[in-house]
Design a protein around this motif. Structure first.
Motif: not given
Length: 366
Positions: A310-327
């Motif tokens: 599960v290496l870098n799962d947090t960063q991957k999820a954060f990077d994806k979330n950072a692209q959303s308009a809501g974030f």
């Protein structure tokens, strides 16, 4: 010499003069009205500005309180705390989380004994995990530090701990708050037996799929592990009757993982009620074994497999979330709030002497 008087009568058209005077008078009235309107407008702005200033000061005070707790209750040096505060504010802006929540989490982190760069790594990972929806920063930081202390920070890093948490929530039906409040109770036993943090997360995620909540899952898993660690004539006899040994199971955990041992236990326990009663007098342990090896065994095996890397799962999820308009909106609003908070800190420092003087005057009067 005779006196004489000269009388001169000037007759002219005064209409232009009257018109000019009337125009000037009208302009003066208009100017006066404008001044009055400006005054009224300032009164309208006065209350919102005062409220904004008060809110800014409150935000500054809340942040200052949390950071002061680290100095006074944890005992971290003032200069070090001030530097942590600067980094916490910047991390809060980047992740869209309030600096006050970041400071509260930092209190838990430093209380767990972490300092310097390591403490800030935990905070950063916890803020990102919270930003993707895993719950309050303080709860995530609490679990991450508990895991790091149980396994050793040289074995389990801050990002590694939050990666497991992100994956466990994804694979199961648990919230981060549930895990943070329950998983900690099983970590000392798990780490002592060589059960990886990934396997603990996988077991709890798997059990949650059948409706077992985090507290029950932690209790069941702890009971299973305690059954393996117990030694004595009765336990040795029970293991022997199953064709097993406690030492063999502990070795299997380290070499093949938790799920392999639970499958081995399931095979040994089938049809051996007496041995089961001796090894697992707590019925919850047996429920845990059956939960992981029952009809959902194949699906559970997939969960354990997914949780291995599960290496870098947090960063991957954060990077994806950072692209959303809501974030992006949340981050923009939080940036504005943090500007107010920093302004509040400046206002607090500037106004504090005046407030103290005023308090002194009021005290003397009354």
């Amino acid at each position: 010499m005779a006196d004489s008087k000269l009388r001169v009568q000037l007759i002219g058209d005064a209409s232009r003069l009257n018109s000019s005077l009337n125009t000037a008078s009208a302009r003066l009235k208009k100017f006066g009205g404008s001044v009055k309107n400006i005054g009224a407008s300032m009164q309208k702005f006065a209350l919102p500005l005062a409220l904004a200033g008060g809110a800014a000061i409150k935000m500054g005070v809340d942040f200052d309180k949390s950071m002061t707790k680290i100095k006074s209750l944890v005992g971290v040096a003032g200069d070090a705390v001030d530097e942590m505060g600067k980094q916490a504010r910047q991390m809060a802006i980047e992740t869209g989380i309030s600096s006050t929540k970041a400071a509260d989490a930092l209190f838990f982190i430093t209380s767990a004994g972490l300092r310097g760069e390591e403490a800030m790594q935990v905070l950063n990972a916890s803020l990102k995990a919270s930003a993707v929806g895993l719950g309050e920063v303080a709860n995530i930081a609490d679990l991450a530090t508990s895991a790091m202390n149980a396994y050793g920070s040289d074995t389990l890093t801050a990002s590694g701990a939050t990666d497991v948490l992100v994956a466990a929530v994804r694979e199961g039906k648990l919230s981060a708050e549930e895990l943070a409040g329950s998983m900690g109770s099983v970590l000392p036993t798990a780490s002592a037996l060589g059960v990886s943090f990934n396997d603990v997360g996988a077991a709890m995620a798997a059990m949650s799929r059948t409706g077992t909540d985090a507290a029950q899952g932690a209790t069941q898993l702890n009971a299973i592990l305690m059954g393996i660690t117990k030694t004595g004539p009765a336990q040795d006899k029970a293991f022997k009757a199953m064709g097993l040994s406690a030492a063999g199971l502990r070795k299997e955990i380290k070499e093949k993982g938790l799920l392999s041992v639970i499958k081995t236990l399931k095979t040994g326990l089938d049809g051996n009620t007496k041995a089961a009663t001796v090894l697992f007098p707590n019925i919850r342990a047996l429920k845990g074994v059956l939960d992981l090896t029952g009809k959902g065994a194949a699906a559970n095996a997939v969960i354990f497999k997914n949780m291995e890397n599960v290496l870098n799962d947090t960063q991957k999820a954060f990077d994806k979330n950072a692209q959303s308009a809501g974030f992006k909106l949340t981050k923009a609003l939080n940036t504005a709030k943090e500007s107010f908070s920093q302004m509040g800190a400046v206002l607090l420092k500037s106004l504090l002497p005046l407030i103290q003087d005023l308090a002194g005057v009021v005290t003397r009067v009354f």
